[in-house]
Design a protein around this motif. Structure first.
Motif, PDB file in Angstrom:
ATOM      1  N   ASP A  11       0.796  -1.125  -0.095  1.00  0.00           N
ATOM      2  CA  ASP A  11      -0.023   0.090   0.021  1.00  0.00           C
ATOM      3  C   ASP A  11       0.917   1.265   0.010  1.00  0.00           C
ATOM      4  O   ASP A  11       0.243   2.351  -0.607  1.00  0.00           O
ATOM      5  N   HIS A  12       2.040   0.978   0.363  1.00  0.00           N
ATOM      6  CA  HIS A  12       2.936   2.249   0.710  1.00  0.00           C
ATOM      7  C   HIS A  12       3.961   2.143  -0.103  1.00  0.00           C
ATOM      8  O   HIS A  12       5.148   2.949   0.322  1.00  0.00           O
ATOM      9  N   GLU A  15       7.863   3.964  -1.117  1.00  0.00           N
ATOM     10  CA  GLU A  15       8.798   4.688  -0.180  1.00  0.00           C
ATOM     11  C   GLU A  15       9.228   3.960   0.947  1.00  0.00           C
ATOM     12  O   GLU A  15      10.239   3.781   1.546  1.00  0.00           O
ATOM     13  N   VAL A  16       7.985   2.946   1.603  1.00  0.00           N
ATOM     14  CA  VAL A  16       8.150   2.249   2.835  1.00  0.00           C
ATOM     15  C   VAL A  16       9.237   0.980   2.376  1.00  0.00           C
ATOM     16  O   VAL A  16       9.769   0.662   3.362  1.00  0.00           O
ATOM     17  N   HIS A 300       4.604  -1.140   7.760  1.00  0.00           N
ATOM     18  CA  HIS A 300       5.481   0.042   7.721  1.00  0.00           C
ATOM     19  C   HIS A 300       7.047  -0.558   7.899  1.00  0.00           C
ATOM     20  O   HIS A 300       7.193  -1.629   7.887  1.00  0.00           O
TER      21      HIS A 300
END
Length: 333
Positions: A11-12, A15-16, A300
């Motif tokens: 989902d991220h 970047e993550v 994350h």
């Protein structure tokens, strides 16, 4: 040790993923990474390319894609290209936060099954009532239908994993069933019970019911894939629901309750952390020729670092090679 990473999954992403990979790289000097993704998005996020190789991929397998079809048609995707690097010996493990079904298909059809394993299994690690103690459940959804021989093979792989990665000398193995008595269940589960009890390589402790899944009564729990997935989703859903309901009750019942909530906040935080996706590592696709590990798409940085550490342990202790060697000497049919 080199890990191929699907930088575009989750989902991220990216970047993550990039942030977690760089932190893991800094923590473990013996790790190298191959990051597959859209370099126009990935490269600006890299602050230090030490031990990180960047490879352009032109497409992404999305969560809404049909898994097998996507793997076959999107050969230029970050996930499939990362798997191909493992198959070609350029990397030793595959890591992704992307489409679970596609990752399962990629592991099976690109990297390939271990000889002697009829069907790979998806194995998450779950917390238990005892802090610091976890349980591995397999299969958690890689197979809609199962045979008794599959579950016996999964019990062997789960035992080797728990022994090597979790450092349990003689892991307790239980069979998820609709009762604890030896004669419970349908013909499949009755046959599996007899197989596990007769296999001297398995420390079989009998049947376990779903309401005891997290009570630390076993180190490895084997299940047919349909039931295992249903139980896993129900457990995750109930845990999330209870935490939300507790939070709402504490915040919506007057000043006195809010003051009490402030006092117990650290304890509630500990419970939330134990049931989060960050501390327990990713779900392993056991039964393929290299470590293939999936972390929740909404994870994350902490979860990524934890999962990479899990992969590092599997590579260092040659967990997959031990499964291969065992099955050469002790085929299960």
């Amino acid at each position: 040790m080199k890990i191929a990473v699907d930088a575009m999954g989750g989902d991220h992403a990216p970047e993550v993923v990039v942030k977690g990979v760089q932190a893991a790289r800094d923590q473990w000097p013996d790790l190298e990474f191959m990051l597959f993704g859209d370099l126009a998005k990935v490269k600006p996020l890299i602050t230090d390319e030490t031990r990180i190789e960047l490879i352009q991929s032109d497409s992404v397998i999305l969560n809404e894609d049909e898994p097998v079809k996507a793997v076959r048609q999107k050969k230029d995707s970050s996930m499939v290209m990362a798997a191909q690097a493992v198959k070609n010996g350029e990397a030793e493990a595959l890591f992704s936060l992307g489409n679970t079904g596609a990752l399962l298909a990629t592991g099976i059809f690109v990297i390939g099954r271990i000889k002697g394993i009829e069907r790979p299994a998806l194995m998450p690690t779950l917390p238990t009532v005892n802090p610091g103690h976890v349980v591995n459940l397999l299969d958690a959804g890689a197979n809609a239908e199962s045979k008794a021989s599959y579950l016996e093979q999964w019990a062997i792989m789960g035992t080797i994993y728990a022994r090597d990665i979790r450092n349990i000398t003689n892991p307790r193995v239980a069979l998820l069933n609709n009762g604890t008595e030896f004669d419970k269940g349908d013909p499949l589960h009755k046959e599996v019970y007899q197989r596990l009890e007769a296999n001297e390589a398995i420390n079989f402790v009998g049947n376990i019911e779903a309401n005891s899944l997290l009570l630390d009564q076993a180190d490895v729990i084997v299940s047919d894939g349909f039931t295992g997935n249903a139980v896993l989703k129900a457990t995750e859903g109930m845990s999330s629901l209870l935490l939300k309901q507790i939070k709402q009750a504490l915040l919506n019942n007057g000043l006195g309750v809010k003051l009490g909530a402030a006092m117990i906040k650290p304890a509630l935080g500990d419970i939330k952390n134990r049931f989060s996706t960050s501390g327990n590592g990713g779900a392993v696709l056991l039964g393929v020729k290299a470590p293939v590990i999936k972390t929740h798409g909404g994870s994350h940085e902490d979860a990524i670092i934890s999962t990479i550490g899990q992969i590092r342990e599997m590579l260092a202790k040659k967990t997959i090679h031990q499964v291969i060697d065992y099955l050469k000497e002790n085929p299960i049919k």
